[in-house]
Design a protein around this motif. Structure first.
Motif, PDB file in Angstrom:
ATOM      1  N   GLY A   6       0.780  -1.235  -0.016  1.00 14.99           N
ATOM      2  CA  GLY A   6       0.212   0.016  -0.046  1.00 14.99           C
ATOM      3  C   GLY A   6       0.695   1.328   0.056  1.00 14.99           C
ATOM      4  O   GLY A   6       0.336   2.463  -0.132  1.00 14.99           O
ATOM      5  N   GLY A   7       2.207   1.044   0.123  1.00 15.33           N
ATOM      6  CA  GLY A   7       2.985   2.215   0.083  1.00 15.33           C
ATOM      7  C   GLY A   7       3.096   2.936  -1.315  1.00 15.33           C
ATOM      8  O   GLY A   7       2.499   2.410  -2.160  1.00 15.33           O
ATOM      9  N   GLY A   8       3.601   4.117  -1.423  1.00 19.02           N
ATOM     10  CA  GLY A   8       3.683   4.532  -2.717  1.00 19.02           C
ATOM     11  C   GLY A   8       4.121   6.309  -2.615  1.00 19.02           C
ATOM     12  O   GLY A   8       4.469   6.746  -1.489  1.00 19.02           O
ATOM     13  N   LEU A   9       3.995   6.911  -3.712  1.00 17.93           N
ATOM     14  CA  LEU A   9       4.208   8.485  -3.668  1.00 17.93           C
ATOM     15  C   LEU A   9       3.039   9.160  -3.587  1.00 17.93           C
ATOM     16  O   LEU A   9       2.025   8.969  -4.545  1.00 17.93           O
ATOM     17  CB  LEU A   9       5.079   8.716  -5.134  1.00 17.93           C
ATOM     18  CG  LEU A   9       5.029  10.218  -5.170  1.00 17.93           C
ATOM     19  CD1 LEU A   9       6.142  10.734  -4.398  1.00 17.93           C
ATOM     20  CD2 LEU A   9       5.841  10.418  -6.588  1.00 17.93           C
ATOM     21  N   VAL A  10       2.754  10.047  -2.673  1.00 23.26           N
ATOM     22  CA  VAL A  10       1.573  10.807  -2.662  1.00 23.26           C
ATOM     23  C   VAL A  10       1.808  12.309  -2.341  1.00 23.26           C
ATOM     24  O   VAL A  10       2.911  12.438  -1.808  1.00 23.26           O
ATOM     25  CB  VAL A  10       0.665  10.198  -1.541  1.00 23.26           C
ATOM     26  CG1 VAL A  10       1.459  10.380  -0.019  1.00 23.26           C
ATOM     27  CG2 VAL A  10      -0.843  10.772  -1.379  1.00 23.26           C
ATOM     28  N   GLN A  11       0.960  13.227  -2.623  1.00 29.59           N
ATOM     29  CA  GLN A  11       1.410  14.512  -2.444  1.00 29.59           C
ATOM     30  C   GLN A  11       0.992  14.997  -1.315  1.00 29.59           C
ATOM     31  O   GLN A  11      -0.123  14.275  -0.417  1.00 29.59           O
ATOM     32  CB  GLN A  11       0.355  15.300  -3.523  1.00 29.59           C
ATOM     33  CG  GLN A  11       0.940  15.437  -4.832  1.00 29.59           C
ATOM     34  CD  GLN A  11       0.270  16.145  -5.830  1.00 29.59           C
ATOM     35  OE1 GLN A  11      -1.050  16.777  -5.580  1.00 29.59           O
ATOM     36  NE2 GLN A  11       0.659  16.415  -6.988  1.00 29.59           N
ATOM     37  N   PRO A  12       1.551  15.908  -0.613  1.00 31.79           N
ATOM     38  CA  PRO A  12       1.222  16.421   0.895  1.00 31.79           C
ATOM     39  C   PRO A  12      -0.481  16.616   0.972  1.00 31.79           C
ATOM     40  O   PRO A  12      -1.001  17.291  -0.095  1.00 31.79           O
ATOM     41  CB  PRO A  12       1.971  17.890   0.827  1.00 31.79           C
ATOM     42  CG  PRO A  12       2.911  17.507  -0.127  1.00 31.79           C
ATOM     43  CD  PRO A  12       2.507  16.781  -1.111  1.00 31.79           C
ATOM     44  N   GLY A  13      -0.852  16.355   2.100  1.00 30.26           N
ATOM     45  CA  GLY A  13      -2.429  16.463   2.136  1.00 30.26           C
ATOM     46  C   GLY A  13      -3.248  14.974   1.672  1.00 30.26           C
ATOM     47  O   GLY A  13      -4.251  15.103   1.953  1.00 30.26           O
ATOM     48  N   GLY A  14      -2.507  14.286   0.840  1.00 32.42           N
ATOM     49  CA  GLY A  14      -3.222  12.961   0.408  1.00 32.42           C
ATOM     50  C   GLY A  14      -3.337  12.094   1.259  1.00 32.42           C
ATOM     51  O   GLY A  14      -2.791  12.024   2.808  1.00 32.42           O
ATOM     52  N   SER A  15      -3.662  10.784   0.988  1.00 25.98           N
ATOM     53  CA  SER A  15      -4.204   9.623   1.890  1.00 25.98           C
ATOM     54  C   SER A  15      -3.320   8.310   1.204  1.00 25.98           C
ATOM     55  O   SER A  15      -3.360   8.299   0.109  1.00 25.98           O
ATOM     56  CB  SER A  15      -5.669   9.642   2.160  1.00 25.98           C
ATOM     57  OG  SER A  15      -6.017  10.587   2.581  1.00 25.98           O
ATOM     58  N   LEU A  16      -2.986   7.479   2.147  1.00 26.96           N
ATOM     59  CA  LEU A  16      -2.711   6.117   1.777  1.00 26.96           C
ATOM     60  C   LEU A  16      -3.133   4.936   2.853  1.00 26.96           C
ATOM     61  O   LEU A  16      -3.415   5.299   4.091  1.00 26.96           O
ATOM     62  CB  LEU A  16      -1.064   5.963   1.637  1.00 26.96           C
ATOM     63  CG  LEU A  16      -0.527   6.525   0.349  1.00 26.96           C
ATOM     64  CD1 LEU A  16       0.965   6.376   0.608  1.00 26.96           C
ATOM     65  CD2 LEU A  16      -0.847   5.828  -0.932  1.00 26.96           C
ATOM     66  N   ARG A  17      -3.321   3.813   2.482  1.00 27.74           N
ATOM     67  CA  ARG A  17      -3.836   2.850   3.355  1.00 27.74           C
ATOM     68  C   ARG A  17      -2.744   1.721   3.108  1.00 27.74           C
ATOM     69  O   ARG A  17      -2.653   0.897   2.213  1.00 27.74           O
ATOM     70  CB  ARG A  17      -5.407   2.448   3.299  1.00 27.74           C
ATOM     71  CG  ARG A  17      -5.858   1.375   4.292  1.00 27.74           C
ATOM     72  CD  ARG A  17      -7.320   0.977   4.122  1.00 27.74           C
ATOM     73  NE  ARG A  17      -7.376  -0.107   3.301  1.00 27.74           N
ATOM     74  CZ  ARG A  17      -8.179  -1.155   3.130  1.00 27.74           C
ATOM     75  NH1 ARG A  17      -9.414  -0.922   4.141  1.00 27.74           N
ATOM     76  NH2 ARG A  17      -8.389  -1.959   2.150  1.00 27.74           N
ATOM     77  N   LEU A  18      -2.019   1.438   4.099  1.00 24.32           N
ATOM     78  CA  LEU A  18      -1.000   0.380   4.138  1.00 24.32           C
ATOM     79  C   LEU A  18      -1.849  -0.718   4.914  1.00 24.32           C
ATOM     80  O   LEU A  18      -2.819  -0.637   5.668  1.00 24.32           O
ATOM     81  CB  LEU A  18      -0.007   0.624   5.305  1.00 24.32           C
ATOM     82  CG  LEU A  18       0.948   2.040   4.814  1.00 24.32           C
ATOM     83  CD1 LEU A  18       2.031   2.192   5.827  1.00 24.32           C
ATOM     84  CD2 LEU A  18       1.333   2.181   3.503  1.00 24.32           C
ATOM     85  N   SER A  19      -1.536  -2.010   4.277  1.00 23.03           N
ATOM     86  CA  SER A  19      -1.896  -3.272   4.583  1.00 23.03           C
ATOM     87  C   SER A  19      -0.969  -4.245   5.288  1.00 23.03           C
ATOM     88  O   SER A  19       0.298  -4.028   4.923  1.00 23.03           O
ATOM     89  CB  SER A  19      -2.696  -3.905   3.488  1.00 23.03           C
ATOM     90  OG  SER A  19      -3.746  -3.388   3.174  1.00 23.03           O
ATOM     91  N   GLY A  72       7.809  -7.546   9.413  1.00 20.45           N
ATOM     92  CA  GLY A  72       7.736  -7.459   7.851  1.00 20.45           C
ATOM     93  C   GLY A  72       8.877  -6.912   7.025  1.00 20.45           C
ATOM     94  O   GLY A  72       9.703  -6.343   7.697  1.00 20.45           O
ATOM     95  N   GLN A  73       8.769  -6.959   5.848  1.00 24.86           N
ATOM     96  CA  GLN A  73       9.692  -6.360   5.084  1.00 24.86           C
ATOM     97  C   GLN A  73       9.686  -4.708   4.929  1.00 24.86           C
ATOM     98  O   GLN A  73      10.570  -4.063   4.353  1.00 24.86           O
ATOM     99  CB  GLN A  73       9.934  -7.159   3.763  1.00 24.86           C
ATOM    100  CG  GLN A  73      10.492  -8.741   3.844  1.00 24.86           C
ATOM    101  CD  GLN A  73      11.722  -8.734   4.750  1.00 24.86           C
ATOM    102  OE1 GLN A  73      12.696  -8.232   4.333  1.00 24.86           O
ATOM    103  NE2 GLN A  73      11.819  -9.599   5.536  1.00 24.86           N
ATOM    104  N   GLY A  74       8.467  -4.552   4.909  1.00 22.50           N
ATOM    105  CA  GLY A  74       8.309  -2.992   4.887  1.00 22.50           C
ATOM    106  C   GLY A  74       7.839  -2.519   3.474  1.00 22.50           C
ATOM    107  O   GLY A  74       7.833  -3.255   2.537  1.00 22.50           O
ATOM    108  N   THR A  75       7.262  -1.299   3.772  1.00 27.06           N
ATOM    109  CA  THR A  75       6.891  -0.644   2.294  1.00 27.06           C
ATOM    110  C   THR A  75       7.316   0.880   2.544  1.00 27.06           C
ATOM    111  O   THR A  75       7.071   1.385   3.468  1.00 27.06           O
ATOM    112  CB  THR A  75       5.295  -0.965   2.139  1.00 27.06           C
ATOM    113  OG1 THR A  75       4.849  -0.406   0.820  1.00 27.06           O
ATOM    114  CG2 THR A  75       4.563  -0.130   3.191  1.00 27.06           C
ATOM    115  N   GLN A  76       7.652   1.139   1.162  1.00 27.32           N
ATOM    116  CA  GLN A  76       7.964   2.741   1.265  1.00 27.32           C
ATOM    117  C   GLN A  76       6.980   3.619   1.014  1.00 27.32           C
ATOM    118  O   GLN A  76       5.990   3.464  -0.017  1.00 27.32           O
ATOM    119  CB  GLN A  76       9.092   3.008   0.026  1.00 27.32           C
ATOM    120  CG  GLN A  76       9.494   4.686  -0.134  1.00 27.32           C
ATOM    121  CD  GLN A  76      10.407   4.881   0.981  1.00 27.32           C
ATOM    122  OE1 GLN A  76      11.385   4.130   1.468  1.00 27.32           O
ATOM    123  NE2 GLN A  76      10.125   6.144   1.348  1.00 27.32           N
TER     124      GLN A  76
END
Length: 127
Positions: free
Chosen positions: A8-21, A118-122
């Protein structure tokens, strides 16, 4: 064999959202508390959040309170970290960790107390 896999990691702009699993395999999450940690380049690992077995108890680092939400779906053997209002300082490698313990405890944010990782996500927050 106990295994944790983050996604669920990735590149997002400031103010954005992500959901990690964080998906567990080889064991049942029902009996484990789960923590999320992060580490940015040149910085120490930081405890981000913890959820107890009953999911009634959740804890957050001051830096993410009000913006991040941890939750678990034991039927899917998965724990989530919903991250809203992301800031550039949230940029880091995010890891989930498991410990066979009922509650998060006072020192949940100390990585040494968590035996399985876990191995992690950026996650990168940048315009």
């Amino acid at each position: 064999q106990l295994q944790l896999v983050e996604s669920g990691g990735g590149l997002v702009q400031p103010g954005g959202s992500l959901r990690l699993s964080c998906v567990a395999s080889g064991f049942t999450l029902d009996y484990y508390k789960i923590g999320w940690f992060r580490q940015a380049p040149g910085k120490e690992r930081e405890g981000v959040s913890c959820i107890s077995i009953s999911d009634r108890d959740t804890y957050y680092a001051d830096s993410v309170k009000g913006r991040f939400t941890i939750s678990r779906d034991n039927a899917k053997n998965t724990v989530y970290l919903q991250m809203n209002s992301l800031k550039p300082e949230d940029t880091a490698f995010y890891y989930c960790a498991a410990s066979r313990s009922r509650s998060c405890g006072t020192y949940w944010y100390v990585g040494a107390y968590w035996p399985s990782w876990g191995q992690g996500t950026q996650v990168t927050v940048s315009s």
